[in-house]
Design a protein around this motif. Structure first.
Motif, PDB file in Angstrom:
ATOM      1  N   ILE A 236       0.838  -1.210   0.000  1.00 24.43           N
ATOM      2  CA  ILE A 236       0.000   0.000   0.000  1.00 24.43           C
ATOM      3  C   ILE A 236       0.865   1.249   0.000  1.00 24.43           C
ATOM      4  CG2 ILE A 236      -1.651   1.358   1.369  1.00 24.43           C
ATOM      5  CD1 ILE A 236      -2.874  -1.317   2.285  1.00 24.43           C
ATOM      6  N   ARG A 237       0.576   2.158  -0.897  1.00 22.51           N
ATOM      7  CA  ARG A 237       1.236   3.469  -0.951  1.00 22.51           C
ATOM      8  C   ARG A 237       0.300   4.485  -0.314  1.00 22.51           C
ATOM      9  NH1 ARG A 237       4.454   0.464  -1.192  1.00 22.51           N
ATOM     10  NH2 ARG A 237       5.990  -0.025  -2.809  1.00 22.51           N
ATOM     11  N   LEU A 238       0.781   5.142   0.722  1.00 25.14           N
ATOM     12  CA  LEU A 238      -0.098   5.982   1.541  1.00 25.14           C
ATOM     13  C   LEU A 238      -0.423   7.333   0.933  1.00 25.14           C
ATOM     14  CD1 LEU A 238       1.363   5.138   5.055  1.00 25.14           C
ATOM     15  CD2 LEU A 238      -0.922   4.588   4.223  1.00 25.14           C
ATOM     16  N   GLY A 239       0.298   7.742  -0.097  1.00 22.54           N
ATOM     17  CA  GLY A 239      -0.031   9.002  -0.756  1.00 22.54           C
ATOM     18  C   GLY A 239      -0.015  10.179   0.191  1.00 22.54           C
ATOM     19  N   ARG A 240      -1.116  10.909   0.253  1.00 23.40           N
ATOM     20  CA  ARG A 240      -1.159  12.131   1.083  1.00 23.40           C
ATOM     21  C   ARG A 240      -1.070  11.830   2.573  1.00 23.40           C
ATOM     22  NH1 ARG A 240      -6.281  14.043   3.115  1.00 23.40           N
ATOM     23  NH2 ARG A 240      -8.071  12.759   2.506  1.00 23.40           N
ATOM     24  N   PHE A 241      -1.207  10.563   2.966  1.00 22.50           N
ATOM     25  CA  PHE A 241      -1.113  10.199   4.377  1.00 22.50           C
ATOM     26  C   PHE A 241       0.293   9.746   4.767  1.00 22.50           C
ATOM     27  CE2 PHE A 241      -5.464   9.057   2.930  1.00 22.50           C
ATOM     28  CZ  PHE A 241      -6.164  10.028   3.628  1.00 22.50           C
ATOM     29  N   ALA A 242       1.219   9.745   3.823  1.00 22.17           N
ATOM     30  CA  ALA A 242       2.555   9.203   4.076  1.00 22.17           C
ATOM     31  C   ALA A 242       3.342  10.014   5.089  1.00 22.17           C
ATOM     32  CB  ALA A 242       3.338   9.108   2.766  1.00 22.17           C
ATOM     33  N   ASP A 243       3.004  11.291   5.261  1.00 21.96           N
ATOM     34  CA  ASP A 243       3.757  12.142   6.175  1.00 21.96           C
ATOM     35  C   ASP A 243       3.254  12.080   7.613  1.00 21.96           C
ATOM     36  OD1 ASP A 243       5.437  12.996   4.158  1.00 21.96           O
ATOM     37  OD2 ASP A 243       4.203  14.736   3.651  1.00 21.96           O
ATOM     38  N   LEU A 244       2.201  11.328   7.864  1.00 18.88           N
ATOM     39  CA  LEU A 244       1.719  11.198   9.237  1.00 18.88           C
ATOM     40  C   LEU A 244       2.745  10.442  10.072  1.00 18.88           C
ATOM     41  CD1 LEU A 244      -2.035  10.232   8.691  1.00 18.88           C
ATOM     42  CD2 LEU A 244      -1.127  12.472   9.326  1.00 18.88           C
ATOM     43  N   ASP A 245       2.922  10.868  11.316  1.00 22.77           N
ATOM     44  CA  ASP A 245       3.854  10.181  12.205  1.00 22.77           C
ATOM     45  C   ASP A 245       3.441   8.722  12.392  1.00 22.77           C
ATOM     46  OD1 ASP A 245       5.320  12.477  12.536  1.00 22.77           O
ATOM     47  OD2 ASP A 245       4.452  12.994  14.482  1.00 22.77           O
ATOM     48  N   GLU A 246       4.438   7.862  12.601  1.00 22.34           N
ATOM     49  CA  GLU A 246       4.244   6.447  12.921  1.00 22.34           C
ATOM     50  C   GLU A 246       3.402   5.727  11.861  1.00 22.34           C
ATOM     51  OE1 GLU A 246       4.529   5.633  17.410  1.00 22.34           O
ATOM     52  OE2 GLU A 246       3.347   7.475  17.304  1.00 22.34           O
ATOM     53  N   SER A 247       3.810   5.908  10.606  1.00 26.85           N
ATOM     54  CA  SER A 247       3.066   5.305   9.496  1.00 26.85           C
ATOM     55  C   SER A 247       3.084   3.782   9.545  1.00 26.85           C
ATOM     56  CB  SER A 247       3.631   5.793   8.162  1.00 26.85           C
ATOM     57  OG  SER A 247       4.995   5.433   8.032  1.00 26.85           O
ATOM     58  N   GLU A 248       4.033   3.177  10.316  1.00 26.37           N
ATOM     59  CA  GLU A 248       4.086   1.721  10.410  1.00 26.37           C
ATOM     60  C   GLU A 248       2.851   1.127  11.083  1.00 26.37           C
ATOM     61  OE1 GLU A 248       6.162   3.352  14.108  1.00 26.37           O
ATOM     62  OE2 GLU A 248       6.199   3.784  11.941  1.00 26.37           O
ATOM     63  N   ARG A 249       2.027   1.964  11.693  1.00 26.55           N
ATOM     64  CA  ARG A 249       0.763   1.471  12.249  1.00 26.55           C
ATOM     65  C   ARG A 249      -0.134   0.880  11.164  1.00 26.55           C
ATOM     66  NH1 ARG A 249      -0.454   6.705  16.184  1.00 26.55           N
ATOM     67  NH2 ARG A 249       1.027   6.119  17.840  1.00 26.55           N
ATOM     68  N   LEU A 250       0.178   1.176   9.916  1.00 30.86           N
ATOM     69  CA  LEU A 250      -0.562   0.594   8.808  1.00 30.86           C
ATOM     70  C   LEU A 250      -0.619  -0.922   8.926  1.00 30.86           C
ATOM     71  CD1 LEU A 250      -1.909   0.908   5.981  1.00 30.86           C
ATOM     72  CD2 LEU A 250       0.401   0.722   5.012  1.00 30.86           C
ATOM     73  N   ALA A 251       0.446  -1.554   9.409  1.00 31.38           N
ATOM     74  CA  ALA A 251       0.476  -3.011   9.516  1.00 31.38           C
ATOM     75  C   ALA A 251      -0.650  -3.518  10.409  1.00 31.38           C
ATOM     76  CB  ALA A 251       1.833  -3.472  10.051  1.00 31.38           C
ATOM     77  N   VAL A 252      -0.876  -2.862  11.543  1.00 29.28           N
ATOM     78  CA  VAL A 252      -1.967  -3.253  12.439  1.00 29.28           C
ATOM     79  C   VAL A 252      -3.313  -2.996  11.772  1.00 29.28           C
ATOM     80  CG1 VAL A 252      -3.082  -2.769  14.659  1.00 29.28           C
ATOM     81  CG2 VAL A 252      -0.583  -2.846  14.503  1.00 29.28           C
ATOM     82  N   ASN A 253      -3.424  -1.862  11.088  1.00 30.87           N
ATOM     83  CA  ASN A 253      -4.696  -1.502  10.469  1.00 30.87           C
ATOM     84  C   ASN A 253      -5.086  -2.484   9.367  1.00 30.87           C
ATOM     85  OD1 ASN A 253      -4.673   0.656  12.206  1.00 30.87           O
ATOM     86  ND2 ASN A 253      -3.848   2.091  10.695  1.00 30.87           N
ATOM     87  N   VAL A 254      -4.111  -2.898   8.561  1.00 28.55           N
ATOM     88  CA  VAL A 254      -4.397  -3.876   7.512  1.00 28.55           C
ATOM     89  C   VAL A 254      -4.789  -5.211   8.141  1.00 28.55           C
ATOM     90  CG1 VAL A 254      -3.413  -5.177   5.587  1.00 28.55           C
ATOM     91  CG2 VAL A 254      -2.940  -2.731   5.813  1.00 28.55           C
ATOM     92  N   HIS A 255      -4.102  -5.603   9.195  1.00 26.49           N
ATOM     93  CA  HIS A 255      -4.458  -6.852   9.878  1.00 26.49           C
ATOM     94  C   HIS A 255      -5.890  -6.800  10.390  1.00 26.49           C
ATOM     95  CE1 HIS A 255      -4.401 -10.022  12.975  1.00 26.49           C
ATOM     96  NE2 HIS A 255      -3.495 -10.581  12.214  1.00 26.49           N
ATOM     97  N   THR A 256      -6.310  -5.656  10.917  1.00 26.96           N
ATOM     98  CA  THR A 256      -7.675  -5.516  11.419  1.00 26.96           C
ATOM     99  C   THR A 256      -8.690  -5.633  10.285  1.00 26.96           C
ATOM    100  OG1 THR A 256      -6.909  -4.130  13.245  1.00 26.96           O
ATOM    101  CG2 THR A 256      -9.249  -4.033  12.713  1.00 26.96           C
ATOM    102  N   VAL A 257      -8.392  -5.038   9.133  1.00 29.48           N
ATOM    103  CA  VAL A 257      -9.291  -5.184   7.982  1.00 29.48           C
ATOM    104  C   VAL A 257      -9.406  -6.657   7.585  1.00 29.48           C
ATOM    105  CG1 VAL A 257      -9.665  -4.618   5.549  1.00 29.48           C
ATOM    106  CG2 VAL A 257      -8.802  -2.864   7.103  1.00 29.48           C
ATOM    107  N   TYR A 258      -8.288  -7.353   7.523  1.00 30.33           N
ATOM    108  CA  TYR A 258      -8.309  -8.762   7.127  1.00 30.33           C
ATOM    109  C   TYR A 258      -9.143  -9.588   8.104  1.00 30.33           C
ATOM    110  CZ  TYR A 258      -4.993  -8.766   3.197  1.00 30.33           C
ATOM    111  OH  TYR A 258      -4.400  -8.593   1.972  1.00 30.33           O
ATOM    112  N   ARG A 259      -9.044  -9.292   9.402  1.00 33.11           N
ATOM    113  CA  ARG A 259      -9.843 -10.037  10.383  1.00 33.11           C
ATOM    114  C   ARG A 259     -11.326  -9.741  10.224  1.00 33.11           C
ATOM    115  NH1 ARG A 259      -9.707  -8.779  15.228  1.00 33.11           N
ATOM    116  NH2 ARG A 259      -8.254  -7.033  15.266  1.00 33.11           N
ATOM    117  N   GLU A 260     -11.657  -8.506   9.845  1.00 31.61           N
ATOM    118  CA  GLU A 260     -13.059  -8.179   9.584  1.00 31.61           C
ATOM    119  C   GLU A 260     -13.581  -8.993   8.407  1.00 31.61           C
ATOM    120  OE1 GLU A 260     -13.944  -4.074   9.038  1.00 31.61           O
ATOM    121  OE2 GLU A 260     -13.018  -3.450  10.916  1.00 31.61           O
TER     122      GLU A 260
END
Length: 284
Positions: A236-260
């Protein structure tokens, strides 16, 4: 760092959240002393069960401490002992956790849980000041409370809003968090105090909502294509969200989507989720 706040009325005050360790909480309480000398803290509201919003509770244990039912469940699962174990591990996950939490001291903390639990919504009277508590979770965590002060046009959002930082969906579902954002946008509150970051406005709420929608769409597309969860997070390329601090949280967020999308997927515990972030952060 996390945010807390003080709401005052005639002769008493309500404290929204304590901080991540005793030193920080003492500094905060000392700074509030000129106000609380004549309006003592009679009530504390913990917005959710992450330690950075309640580990300082023992310093205000004289007050009635209020939280949503889901928040208390989270507090019972992860307390100071679990955080010490996470940050003390001799592993990539432990080193990553120390990088984030090394500035905090989790020793000497006596976990003080809320003495009053509520469901849904409740209204408090703090010396004549109306304070509305609304449990909008599960979303960020198992229970997420927003604290609305109508007279002041102010809302304390807990971690439903991260200002200038990446939201992290520990629990989900995403739909509940999006609904919470919509609720916030509909409140008569121009001042938004986020769980993390500077005091802000509705614009930050919309930014969180946009990020969550984007991640859910991107992760869903990769799930449908059969891509493994960590491959999806790396892709995933975060685009305009790439500059947000702690972007590695994406890993948890994707895992949560997959569990849903596939409830049969086994949930990860805290160290497992931190391991995913460490992996994404280091590129391992």
């Amino acid at each position: 760092m996390s945010n807390a706040g003080l709401i005052t009325g005639r002769g008493e005050s309500l404290l929204v959240d304590t901080l991540y360790d005793l030193r920080l909480t003492r500094v905060m309480l000392d700074a509030l002393a000129p106000v609380t000398a004549t309006a003592p803290i009679s009530t504390v509201v913990n917005t959710h069960g992450n330690g950075d919003h309640w580990f300082g509770n023992q310093l205000v244990a004289h007050a009635e401490i209020v939280a949503a039912r889901g928040s208390v469940a989270d507090m019972r699962l992860v307390g100071p002992a679990e955080m010490r174990a996470l940050t003390g591990a001799d592993s990539p996950t432990g080193r990553f956790a120390r990088r984030i939490f090394g500035r905090f001291d989790h020793s000497g903390i006596d976990p003080v849980l809320p003495s009053r639990v509520f469901d849904g919504e409740t209204v408090l009277d703090v010396g004549g000041t109306e304070v509305r508590l609304l449990d909008v979770g599960p979303a960020h965590s198992a229970g997420d409370t927003i604290v609305h002060v109508p007279r002041a046009g102010t809302v304390y959002t807990g971690d439903i809003v991260f200002a200038r930082a990446t939201p992290i969906v520990w629990h989900g579902p995403f739909a509940r968090w999006l609904a919470a954002c919509d609720l916030l946008l509909g409140l008569d509150a121009d001042i938004v105090v986020p769980g993390h970051g500077p005091v802000t406005s509705r614009r930050a709420v919309r930014e969180v909502r946009d990020y969550l929608e984007f991640v859910h769409e991107q992760a869903t597309a990769r799930f449908t294509a059969g891509m493994p969860v960590m491959d999806a997070a790396r892709d995933i390329r975060l685009g305009r969200f790439a500059d947000l601090d702690e972007s590695e949280r994406l890993a948890v967020n994707v895992h949560t989507v997959y569990r849903e999308l596939d409830p049969a997927l086994p949930p990860l515990d805290g160290p497992g989720l931190f391991g995913c972030m460490a992996e994404l952060c280091t590129g391992a």
